[in-house]
Design an enzyme around this catalytic site. Structure first.
Site, PDB file in Angstrom:
ATOM      1  N   SER A 161      10.106  13.632   3.865  1.00  0.00           N
ATOM      2  CA  SER A 161       9.663  14.595   2.851  1.00  0.00           C
ATOM      3  C   SER A 161       8.160  14.621   2.591  1.00  0.00           C
ATOM      4  O   SER A 161       7.652  15.604   2.051  1.00  0.00           O
ATOM      5  CB  SER A 161      10.382  14.290   1.533  1.00  0.00           C
ATOM      6  OG  SER A 161      10.102  12.957   1.144  1.00  0.00           O
ATOM      7  N   THR A 162       7.470  13.556   2.935  1.00  0.00           N
ATOM      8  CA  THR A 162       6.027  13.487   2.654  1.00  0.00           C
ATOM      9  C   THR A 162       5.330  12.707   3.774  1.00  0.00           C
ATOM     10  O   THR A 162       5.988  12.116   4.635  1.00  0.00           O
ATOM     11  CB  THR A 162       5.746  12.745   1.310  1.00  0.00           C
ATOM     12  OG1 THR A 162       6.330  11.442   1.383  1.00  0.00           O
ATOM     13  CG2 THR A 162       6.323  13.472   0.104  1.00  0.00           C
ATOM     14  N   GLY A 163       4.016  12.704   3.744  1.00  0.00           N
ATOM     15  CA  GLY A 163       3.214  11.831   4.616  1.00  0.00           C
ATOM     16  C   GLY A 163       3.544  11.957   6.091  1.00  0.00           C
ATOM     17  O   GLY A 163       3.755  13.060   6.627  1.00  0.00           O
TER      18      GLY A 163
ATOM     19  N   GLU B 105      14.093  11.878  -2.954  1.00  0.00           N
ATOM     20  CA  GLU B 105      13.288  12.753  -3.804  1.00  0.00           C
ATOM     21  C   GLU B 105      14.121  13.249  -4.976  1.00  0.00           C
ATOM     22  O   GLU B 105      15.343  13.242  -4.929  1.00  0.00           O
ATOM     23  CB  GLU B 105      12.737  13.924  -2.984  1.00  0.00           C
ATOM     24  CG  GLU B 105      11.874  13.516  -1.799  1.00  0.00           C
ATOM     25  CD  GLU B 105      10.559  12.856  -2.189  1.00  0.00           C
ATOM     26  OE1 GLU B 105      10.182  12.915  -3.374  1.00  0.00           O
ATOM     27  OE2 GLU B 105       9.915  12.276  -1.305  1.00  0.00           O
TER      28      GLU B 105
ATOM     29  N   LEU C  90       9.859   5.217   6.658  1.00  0.00           N
ATOM     30  CA  LEU C  90      10.102   4.858   5.254  1.00  0.00           C
ATOM     31  C   LEU C  90       8.913   4.106   4.672  1.00  0.00           C
ATOM     32  O   LEU C  90       8.326   3.254   5.324  1.00  0.00           O
ATOM     33  CB  LEU C  90      11.287   3.896   5.161  1.00  0.00           C
ATOM     34  CG  LEU C  90      12.683   4.446   4.953  1.00  0.00           C
ATOM     35  CD1 LEU C  90      13.612   3.342   4.489  1.00  0.00           C
ATOM     36  CD2 LEU C  90      12.682   5.553   3.937  1.00  0.00           C
TER      37      LEU C  90
ATOM     38  N   TYR D 267       0.489  -0.244  10.671  1.00  0.00           N
ATOM     39  CA  TYR D 267      -0.943  -0.152  10.389  1.00  0.00           C
ATOM     40  C   TYR D 267      -1.586  -1.506  10.671  1.00  0.00           C
ATOM     41  O   TYR D 267      -0.959  -2.546  10.498  1.00  0.00           O
ATOM     42  CB  TYR D 267      -1.161   0.247   8.915  1.00  0.00           C
ATOM     43  CG  TYR D 267      -2.618   0.435   8.571  1.00  0.00           C
ATOM     44  CD1 TYR D 267      -3.360   1.440   9.195  1.00  0.00           C
ATOM     45  CD2 TYR D 267      -3.258  -0.411   7.671  1.00  0.00           C
ATOM     46  CE1 TYR D 267      -4.705   1.598   8.919  1.00  0.00           C
ATOM     47  CE2 TYR D 267      -4.607  -0.251   7.383  1.00  0.00           C
ATOM     48  CZ  TYR D 267      -5.323   0.753   8.009  1.00  0.00           C
ATOM     49  OH  TYR D 267      -6.660   0.915   7.742  1.00  0.00           O
TER      50      TYR D 267
ATOM     51  N   TYR E 118      -3.698  -6.701   3.621  1.00  0.00           N
ATOM     52  CA  TYR E 118      -2.810  -5.861   4.427  1.00  0.00           C
ATOM     53  C   TYR E 118      -2.239  -6.653   5.607  1.00  0.00           C
ATOM     54  O   TYR E 118      -1.178  -7.252   5.496  1.00  0.00           O
ATOM     55  CB  TYR E 118      -3.491  -4.551   4.875  1.00  0.00           C
ATOM     56  CG  TYR E 118      -2.412  -3.559   5.276  1.00  0.00           C
ATOM     57  CD1 TYR E 118      -1.970  -2.586   4.394  1.00  0.00           C
ATOM     58  CD2 TYR E 118      -1.753  -3.674   6.504  1.00  0.00           C
ATOM     59  CE1 TYR E 118      -0.904  -1.737   4.731  1.00  0.00           C
ATOM     60  CE2 TYR E 118      -0.695  -2.837   6.846  1.00  0.00           C
ATOM     61  CZ  TYR E 118      -0.286  -1.873   5.963  1.00  0.00           C
ATOM     62  OH  TYR E 118       0.774  -1.050   6.297  1.00  0.00           O
TER      63      TYR E 118
ATOM     64  N   LEU F  98      -4.561   6.798   5.687  1.00  0.00           N
ATOM     65  CA  LEU F  98      -4.670   8.118   5.088  1.00  0.00           C
ATOM     66  C   LEU F  98      -4.177   8.079   3.659  1.00  0.00           C
ATOM     67  O   LEU F  98      -3.393   7.212   3.295  1.00  0.00           O
ATOM     68  CB  LEU F  98      -3.766   9.080   5.861  1.00  0.00           C
ATOM     69  CG  LEU F  98      -4.348   9.603   7.160  1.00  0.00           C
ATOM     70  CD1 LEU F  98      -3.305  10.409   7.897  1.00  0.00           C
ATOM     71  CD2 LEU F  98      -5.562  10.486   6.874  1.00  0.00           C
TER      72      LEU F  98
ATOM     73  N   THR G 120      -1.791   8.783   1.107  1.00  0.00           N
ATOM     74  CA  THR G 120      -0.398   9.206   0.875  1.00  0.00           C
ATOM     75  C   THR G 120       0.029   8.513  -0.412  1.00  0.00           C
ATOM     76  O   THR G 120      -0.687   7.671  -0.940  1.00  0.00           O
ATOM     77  CB  THR G 120       0.561   8.766   2.013  1.00  0.00           C
ATOM     78  OG1 THR G 120       0.602   7.340   2.056  1.00  0.00           O
ATOM     79  CG2 THR G 120       0.155   9.319   3.357  1.00  0.00           C
TER      80      THR G 120
HETATM   81  P1  NAI Z   1       4.963   8.375   1.979  1.00  0.00           P
HETATM   82  O1  NAI Z   1       5.025   7.718   0.655  1.00  0.00           O
HETATM   83  O2  NAI Z   1       4.204   9.647   2.110  1.00  0.00           O
HETATM   84  O3  NAI Z   1       6.448   8.695   2.522  1.00  0.00           O
HETATM   85  C1  NAI Z   1       7.533   7.835   2.334  1.00  0.00           C
HETATM   86  C2  NAI Z   1       8.830   8.558   2.673  1.00  0.00           C
HETATM   87  O4  NAI Z   1       9.915   7.624   2.506  1.00  0.00           O
HETATM   88  C3  NAI Z   1       9.151   9.742   1.737  1.00  0.00           C
HETATM   89  O5  NAI Z   1       9.789  10.747   2.500  1.00  0.00           O
HETATM   90  C4  NAI Z   1      10.152   9.145   0.754  1.00  0.00           C
HETATM   91  O6  NAI Z   1      11.041  10.095   0.151  1.00  0.00           O
HETATM   92  C5  NAI Z   1      10.915   8.229   1.680  1.00  0.00           C
HETATM   93  N1  NAI Z   1      11.644   7.152   0.998  1.00  0.00           N
HETATM   94  C6  NAI Z   1      11.158   6.176   0.199  1.00  0.00           C
HETATM   95  N2  NAI Z   1      12.153   5.352  -0.183  1.00  0.00           N
HETATM   96  C7  NAI Z   1      13.286   5.817   0.405  1.00  0.00           C
HETATM   97  C8  NAI Z   1      14.645   5.391   0.425  1.00  0.00           C
HETATM   98  N3  NAI Z   1      15.047   4.302  -0.223  1.00  0.00           N
HETATM   99  N4  NAI Z   1      15.529   6.147   1.104  1.00  0.00           N
HETATM  100  C9  NAI Z   1      15.168   7.277   1.774  1.00  0.00           C
HETATM  101  N5  NAI Z   1      13.876   7.693   1.824  1.00  0.00           N
HETATM  102  C10 NAI Z   1      12.966   6.975   1.151  1.00  0.00           C
HETATM  103  O7  NAI Z   1       4.464   7.263   2.981  1.00  0.00           O
HETATM  104  P2  NAI Z   1       3.631   7.266   4.350  1.00  0.00           P
HETATM  105  O8  NAI Z   1       2.263   6.790   4.051  1.00  0.00           O
HETATM  106  O9  NAI Z   1       3.821   8.497   5.118  1.00  0.00           O
HETATM  107  O10 NAI Z   1       4.345   6.049   5.096  1.00  0.00           O
HETATM  108  C11 NAI Z   1       5.315   6.197   6.103  1.00  0.00           C
HETATM  109  C12 NAI Z   1       5.154   5.049   7.083  1.00  0.00           C
HETATM  110  O11 NAI Z   1       3.867   5.135   7.697  1.00  0.00           O
HETATM  111  C13 NAI Z   1       5.225   3.666   6.417  1.00  0.00           C
HETATM  112  O12 NAI Z   1       5.904   2.782   7.269  1.00  0.00           O
HETATM  113  C14 NAI Z   1       3.758   3.273   6.315  1.00  0.00           C
HETATM  114  O13 NAI Z   1       3.570   1.885   6.271  1.00  0.00           O
HETATM  115  C15 NAI Z   1       3.227   3.869   7.604  1.00  0.00           C
HETATM  116  N6  NAI Z   1       1.764   4.044   7.673  1.00  0.00           N
HETATM  117  C16 NAI Z   1       1.080   4.642   6.637  1.00  0.00           C
HETATM  118  C17 NAI Z   1      -0.302   4.718   6.692  1.00  0.00           C
HETATM  119  C18 NAI Z   1      -1.104   5.338   5.580  1.00  0.00           C
HETATM  120  O14 NAI Z   1      -2.306   5.105   5.509  1.00  0.00           O
HETATM  121  N7  NAI Z   1      -0.512   6.116   4.719  1.00  0.00           N
HETATM  122  C19 NAI Z   1      -1.067   4.201   7.860  1.00  0.00           C
HETATM  123  C20 NAI Z   1      -0.235   3.715   8.914  1.00  0.00           C
HETATM  124  C21 NAI Z   1       1.126   3.607   8.798  1.00  0.00           C
END
Ligand code: NAI
Length: 392
Positions: free
Chosen positions: A50-52, A75, A139, A225, A235, A273, A275
């Protein structure tokens, strides 16, 4: 009703439905403008859709490759006097756009760690979409109730080796101060691995495979990451890093498990990034603000959709062997970790303070990206206008 951002710490408690839709449209246009992705997936399952990074992955699969997608996210719809979460609106916008192009789309809202949601996904794949050839695990969650033991694990963001002091940014006020993060207990390390490590990813793959819902040659990818020296203690060498080590080890385990169907499992190391997940990590907002300035000045800045578009076109579906580092990881953080970028970040970090945040970092870029997560500050959206009740 006119919807304005209401910011509380690193959260915004409102989301703008029209802005969220516009942001999804922008991402779709980005992928489409690069043309169709050859050899891409036909059917994809995206956890955290849904996001990111997860939303960007779903968009690339659908609008770059023409794939039908089943998504899972956690969500919340609107309640009396409260807007829905941004991921709710973004999922709705994605579905509307997919429907217009005749692409299969379904989204399941609930806890991806739970047996109930896994069962619902399996039933939906069996009755509707069929076996997937791409499984994205994206996730970012603060908590996991273990489906077998019933124990609730909570992740923490703490150092493991020693307490760590460095500069941190309150991106709302622009104030830079120093904070010390206390050492994690062994239990906190274990809990964070339980939430953000690879066990749940492996459970998903085991289940999909045992139900014949992974097509021959299927690819599964999860996101990780690494990052620079300044964030290492909290981290990569902290609790979340221990979880990412576990996730990366899991990729190797899954690679073995998928051999018989010619499948492959990867961790992709992505760029830092803004998020919802990263804005909660101490030191990250300051690091990202400085990094944005450096990467924008060098003309190599990317957001989630640019990163994932590159993941699909230049890595996963490049046609032939998927390029990785010597540990088998896909590296999309190549530009962030470039020596000239990191040297410049280090130089700026030394002198950064409240007084020079504006010149020495891209604080405005950080703030604007943060607001965009909730559908605010998107070009072409009239924020002074009433949002029709049926859109909220
Ligand atoms: P985000 O917060 O934008 O997205 C998280 C997603 O997980 C959302 O769709 C949310 O609804 C879902 N979610 C959370 N808990 C849930 C649950 N219990 N059941 C079902 N869905 C659930 O996060 P982001 O940043 O996109 O992170 C995604 C992955 O990317 C993570 O593993 C993060 O560590 C990794 N990542 C993020 C970076 C950053 O700088 N944002 C950099 C490199 C990796």
């Amino acid at each position: 009703m006119v919807i304005e951002p209401r910011i509380r710490g690193f959260l915004c408690t409102t989301a703008h439905p029209i802005g969220c839709t516009a942001s999804v449209e922008e991402q779709i246009q980005h992928v489409k403008s690069h043309g169709a992705i050859a050899n891409g997936p036909r059917k994809a399952l995206v956890i955290g859709c849904s996001t990111g990074y997860g939303l960007a992955s779903r968009i690339a699969a659908a609008f770059g490759c023409g794939a039908g997608t089943l998504g899972v996210a956690y969500e919340r719809p609107a309640e009396k006097g409260r807007t829905a979460s941004p991921g709710w609106y973004q999922t709705r916008a994605f579905e509307e756009a997919a429907a217009k192009e005749g692409l299969y789309h379904k989204s399941i809202m609930g806890d991806a760690f739970s047996k109930e949601i896994k069962d619902e996904v399996i039933a939906t794949l069996k009755s509707e979409l069929g076996a997937v050839d791409l499984f994205v695990y994206s996730l970012a969650a603060p908590r996991r109730v273990h489906p077998v033991t019933g124990v609730a694990h909570r992740s923490v963001l703490k150092p493991i080796k020693a307490p760590y002091t460095n500069k941190t940014l309150d991106f709302n006020s622009g104030v830079v101060s120093e904070i010390t993060l206390e050492l994690a207990t062994p239990q906190e390390v274990e809990d964070t691995i339980q939430v953000m490590g690879g066990e749940d990813w492996e459970m998903w793959v085991d289940l999909l495979k045992s139900e014949d819902l992974l097509a021959p040659g299927a690819i599964t990818v999860a996101y990780s990451y690494i990052g620079p020296d300044v964030t290492q203690p909290v981290y990569r060498n902290g609790t979340i890093g221990a979880a990412k080590d576990h996730l990366e080890k899991t990729a190797h385990t899954l690679q073995g498990k998928l051999k018989d169907i010619n499948g492959q499992a990867f961790v992709s190391v992505n760029k830092a990034l803004v998020t919802q997940a990263s804005s909660a990590i101490p030191f990250m907002p300051l690091y990202i603000s400085v990094l944005y300035k450096v990467m924008k000045e060098k003309g190599i800045h990317e957001g989630c959709i640019e990163q994932i578009d590159r993941l699909f076109r230049d890595r996963l579906y490049v046609g032939g062997k998927i390029p990785t580092d010597e540990q088998g990881r896909i590296r999309l953080d190549d530009l962030e970790m470039r020596e000239d970028v990191q040297n410049e970040v280090k130089r700026l970090w030394v002198g950064i303070a409240t007084e020079n945040m504006v010149g020495q970092s891209d604080l405005e870029g950080y703030r604007s990206d943060f607001l965009r997560l909730f559908g605010f500050g998107i070009a072409g959206v009239d924020y002074a206008a009433d949002v029709p009740e049926e859109l909220i």
